[in-house]
Motif scaffolding. Structure first.
Motif, PDB file in Angstrom:
ATOM      1  N   ARG A 104      -0.695  14.510   1.530  1.00 33.57           N
ATOM      2  CA  ARG A 104      -0.469  13.859   0.231  1.00 33.57           C
ATOM      3  C   ARG A 104       0.060  14.846  -0.803  1.00 33.57           C
ATOM      4  O   ARG A 104       0.886  14.502  -1.648  1.00 33.57           O
ATOM      5  CB  ARG A 104      -1.752  13.198  -0.276  1.00 33.57           C
ATOM      6  CG  ARG A 104      -2.156  11.951   0.488  1.00 33.57           C
ATOM      7  CD  ARG A 104      -3.169  11.134  -0.309  1.00 33.57           C
ATOM      8  NE  ARG A 104      -4.299  11.929  -0.746  1.00 33.57           N
ATOM      9  CZ  ARG A 104      -5.362  12.200  -0.008  1.00 33.57           C
ATOM     10  NH1 ARG A 104      -5.435  11.730   1.231  1.00 33.57           N
ATOM     11  NH2 ARG A 104      -6.358  12.926  -0.483  1.00 33.57           N
ATOM     12  N   ALA A 129       0.834  -1.207   0.000  1.00 35.03           N
ATOM     13  CA  ALA A 129       0.000   0.000   0.000  1.00 35.03           C
ATOM     14  C   ALA A 129       0.865   1.253   0.000  1.00 35.03           C
ATOM     15  O   ALA A 129       0.548   2.251  -0.674  1.00 35.03           O
ATOM     16  CB  ALA A 129      -0.925  -0.005   1.209  1.00 35.03           C
ATOM     17  N   SER A 145      -2.657   6.398   1.954  1.00 37.11           N
ATOM     18  CA  SER A 145      -3.204   5.712   0.785  1.00 37.11           C
ATOM     19  C   SER A 145      -4.708   5.526   0.930  1.00 37.11           C
ATOM     20  O   SER A 145      -5.474   5.782  -0.009  1.00 37.11           O
ATOM     21  CB  SER A 145      -2.512   4.353   0.620  1.00 37.11           C
ATOM     22  OG  SER A 145      -3.163   3.563  -0.362  1.00 37.11           O
ATOM     23  N   PRO A 160      -4.432  -1.895  -1.123  1.00 39.02           N
ATOM     24  CA  PRO A 160      -5.019  -0.570  -1.361  1.00 39.02           C
ATOM     25  C   PRO A 160      -6.371  -0.667  -2.052  1.00 39.02           C
ATOM     26  O   PRO A 160      -6.483  -1.232  -3.143  1.00 39.02           O
ATOM     27  CB  PRO A 160      -3.974   0.132  -2.244  1.00 39.02           C
ATOM     28  CG  PRO A 160      -3.109  -0.966  -2.785  1.00 39.02           C
ATOM     29  CD  PRO A 160      -3.137  -2.070  -1.781  1.00 39.02           C
ATOM     30  N   ASP A 208       2.417   1.602  -3.468  1.00 37.56           N
ATOM     31  CA  ASP A 208       1.363   1.962  -4.426  1.00 37.56           C
ATOM     32  C   ASP A 208       1.027   3.443  -4.339  1.00 37.56           C
ATOM     33  O   ASP A 208       0.821   4.105  -5.373  1.00 37.56           O
ATOM     34  CB  ASP A 208       0.125   1.107  -4.166  1.00 37.56           C
ATOM     35  CG  ASP A 208      -1.000   1.398  -5.144  1.00 37.56           C
ATOM     36  OD1 ASP A 208      -0.843   1.079  -6.330  1.00 37.56           O
ATOM     37  OD2 ASP A 208      -2.018   1.974  -4.713  1.00 37.56           O
ATOM     38  N   LEU A 209       0.969   3.980  -3.118  1.00 37.80           N
ATOM     39  CA  LEU A 209       0.702   5.410  -2.968  1.00 37.80           C
ATOM     40  C   LEU A 209       1.813   6.229  -3.605  1.00 37.80           C
ATOM     41  O   LEU A 209       1.549   7.211  -4.318  1.00 37.80           O
ATOM     42  CB  LEU A 209       0.578   5.766  -1.487  1.00 37.80           C
ATOM     43  CG  LEU A 209       0.447   7.262  -1.180  1.00 37.80           C
ATOM     44  CD1 LEU A 209      -0.837   7.829  -1.753  1.00 37.80           C
ATOM     45  CD2 LEU A 209       0.525   7.526   0.324  1.00 37.80           C
TER      46      LEU A 209
END
Length: 638
Positions: free
Chosen positions: A579, A8, A563, A42, A11-12
């Motif tokens: 973010r 996760a 995420s 995710p 992936d973010l």
């Protein structure tokens, strides 16, 4: 184990990085990334880039051997959460990963579950989100109109009596078309909780047994309402309303502060008695101190009778003074002690440090020879200061004290400044060297805590000396000592790693203390979901978006949280800001640099021996350090 969050987290980072950022191709990296649970994927979905990368190397995309896909809303509606925690995991994971929007909970879950929240749900994120979503909906639809709130409460009561199992969305629609006649203006009828307490004493007895099973829709709504609504609705519930609300709000781990504010401001005697008698239910939220702030002798007496924590009791006792008019709190405690015939007065030996000479003298008379020397000397000093030399001479001459204390008193009374003699001898008894020796002999945590907790009340501890001794040769159970409530904040800051992990409302003390503790790990509480914890810390201003990146740890958990917030509809704005800042960090520090992405993957998957997992996100993305760990070169597709 933070490796379950690696996929996760990565992936973010890829979602925020350039489209042509290099993906991993090394079998070592890919196998390590498959160590994740379905609940940690995710969006409950195996990322396409990861499934493709695994397929290219002939590696299963998960330990189960297949790629995951998120459930749809129809599937979630077909499997409502059970009251036991293990039967609510589908809803929990779907909400936490942003598959189930928070507002959808209002049309999904039966309202009666919120009236008496299942015990296991209290530690789940979706339950807190459900409550917050209802708060927003009530604010938007009902505003501050007390009639609208009472109509909804009556609608809920009627629906629950018929066991219809309606959702809050359905109940709100029904309340808008209310046809039940005039809204009840006072207690009675549908405004009486069934089953539930009929008097304050009955409420206290239920709370003594931990019985929070009775339901009261008005209480549920008032604990969600803004201050203006509570102010308008509570008088409409009649004379029983305040104490019923007091008894109801004690079921919450996080005490509803707006409802409590109104009760404290109103000073209804029955409501205050319920709160004081059962203040233990507010200890986790730190709201007991709000009762002490009232400086109400009746409340103070009840709190002392209930065995308040040392710091709370000291606050109460220290402000009691004998007066020429009404009986002081100390006088009431003394009369109560004599009438009840209990072993010690309410507040116990804490009164030895007070300015109440009658109570101090009686404690010395009854307990003198059973007390240690330090407590005897403290009582004698306070009796001298607030009662005079004659009273001290009477006690010392009546053979009520130990031999040493009697000798010290005789020497003091013969001196020009008796208080100086007593103070000097008391200081000798409390010398840091004696505490150090006792702490070194501690064989268990309770003994170590008792070394500090059994000191005479109100006497300062030389924490600098204890810290120096600990630095030279660590004490056993030092972490238990620095976690005590009355340890100065500066000491706790210097040992923040030893403090308990903060909940969503932070640690007691300053914002700085919570932020410093966040450096040593978040997301590890069993009774509070990481999403609830971090949402609360951000919403309360105890952490900022910048803190999430620069100081909070561990990086993998923080990135996994960020995420999930990208998909959640109710995520705090600070998470969005984090973010945004993270995207800039990814662009500047990683970009399309294969070596930089390799270092990040190595660190997240445990292939970098020099990496400390309990580090913040900025350290994870730091390009300094070796491009390859001792594990060897890990391939990345450029």
């Amino acid at each position: 184990m933070d490796r379950v969050h690696a996929l996760a987290a990565l992936d973010l980072l890829y979602s925020l990085g350039p489209a042509d950022a290099p993906r991993p191709t090394s079998p070592d990296v890919l196998r390590a990334l498959t160590v994740y649970d379905w609940s940690d994927a995710p969006g409950l979905t195996t990322p396409d880039w990861f499934a493709d990368a695994c397929a290219a190397e002939g590696i299963p995309a998960s330990e189960d051997g297949f790629a995951y896909a998120a459930p749809g809303l129809a599937e979630l509606r077909a499997e409502l959460p059970a009251t036991h925690g293990s039967g609510a995991q589908l809803t929990e994971h779907a909400y936490r990963q942003g598959v189930l929007p928070a507002d959808e909970l209002l049309a999904l879950l039966p309202a009666h579950r919120l009236l008496a929240l299942p015990h296991d749900w209290r530690r789940l994120a979706f339950a807190e989100a459900w409550r917050s979503a209802l708060t927003r909906r009530l604010r938007a639809e009902l505003g501050t109109d007390p009639d609208a709130w009472l109509r909804l409460a009556a609608t809920v009561t009627a629906s629950e009596a018929a066991a219809e199992g309606l959702t809050w969305a359905e109940l709100l629609r029904r309340a808008r078309s209310w046809s039940g006649g005039a809204v009840p203006a006072r207690g009675g009828g549908p405004l009486v909780p069934k089953p539930g307490p009929g008097t304050p004493d009955e409420a206290i007895k239920l709370l003594e047994r931990g019985n929070h099973l009775w339901t009261w829709p008005e209480g549920t709504l008032l604990c969600l309402a803004d201050a203006e609504v509570v102010e308008a609705v509570l008088p409409r519930l009649g004379p029983d309303g305040p104490w019923l609300l007091a008894a109801y709000l004690l079921r919450y781990d996080r005490t509803p502060h707006r409802a409590l504010d109104r009760l404290l401001a109103g000073r209804d005697r029955d409501a205050l008695r319920v709160l004081a008698e059962q203040a233990r239910w507010m200890s986790r939220s730190g709201s007991v101190e709000r009762l002490v702030d009232l400086d109400d002798p009746d409340v103070d007496l009840v709190l002392l009778r209930q065995g308040s924590p040392r710091r709370t009791a000291h606050r109460i006792v220290a402000r009691s003074r004998p007066g020429a008019g009404s009986t002081s709190l100390g006088g009431r405690v003394l009369a109560d002690w004599r009438a009840r015939g209990s072993a010690r007065p309410a507040g116990g030996l804490m009164w030895l440090c007070s300015a109440e000479p009658d109570l101090v003298e009686e404690l010395l008379a009854r307990e003198g020879t059973r007390l240690d020397l330090a407590h005897q000397l403290l009582g004698c000093l306070r009796l001298l200061e607030h009662g005079g030399a004659d009273r001290l001479a009477r006690v010392a001459g009546a053979d009520l004290l130990g031999r040493t204390a009697t000798t010290v008193c005789a020497k003091a009374l013969a001196a020009a400044t008796p208080a100086t003699v007593l103070r000097a001898r008391l200081d000798r008894e409390l010398a840091p060297g004696r505490l150090v020796a006792k702490l070194r002999r501690a064989r268990h945590a309770a003994f170590a805590r008792d070394v500090i907790g059994s000191l005479p009340p109100g006497e300062a501890v030389d924490w600098a000396a204890l810290e120096a001794a600990h630095a030279e040769d660590p004490f056993p159970y030092w972490s238990d000592v620095v976690r005590l409530d009355d340890v100065p904040e500066e000491v706790r800051l210097r040992h923040a790693a030893l403090l308990p992990e903060p909940g969503p409302d932070g640690l007691s003390g300053s914002v700085r203390l919570t932020r410093e503790r966040a450096r040593h790990g978040l997301g590890g509480l069993f009774h509070c979901a990481p999403a609830t914890q971090l949402d609360g810390l951000l919403a309360a201003g105890l952490l900022s978006g910048a803190d999430l990146l620069r100081s909070a740890a561990p990086a993998a958990r923080i990135l996994a949280y960020l995420s999930a917030t990208a998909r959640r509809t109710d995520a705090p704005p600070e998470a969005t800001a984090a973010r945004t800042d993270l995207a800039e960090l990814v662009r500047c520090r990683l970009g399309t640099d294969g070596a930089a992405w390799a270092r990040v993957a190595e660190r997240l998957t445990g292939h970098a021996p020099e990496w400390e997992p309990m580090s913040p996100v900025t350290a994870l993305l730091d390009t300094a350090g070796p491009a390859r760990s001792a594990h060897g070169a890990l391939g990345f597709k450029e």
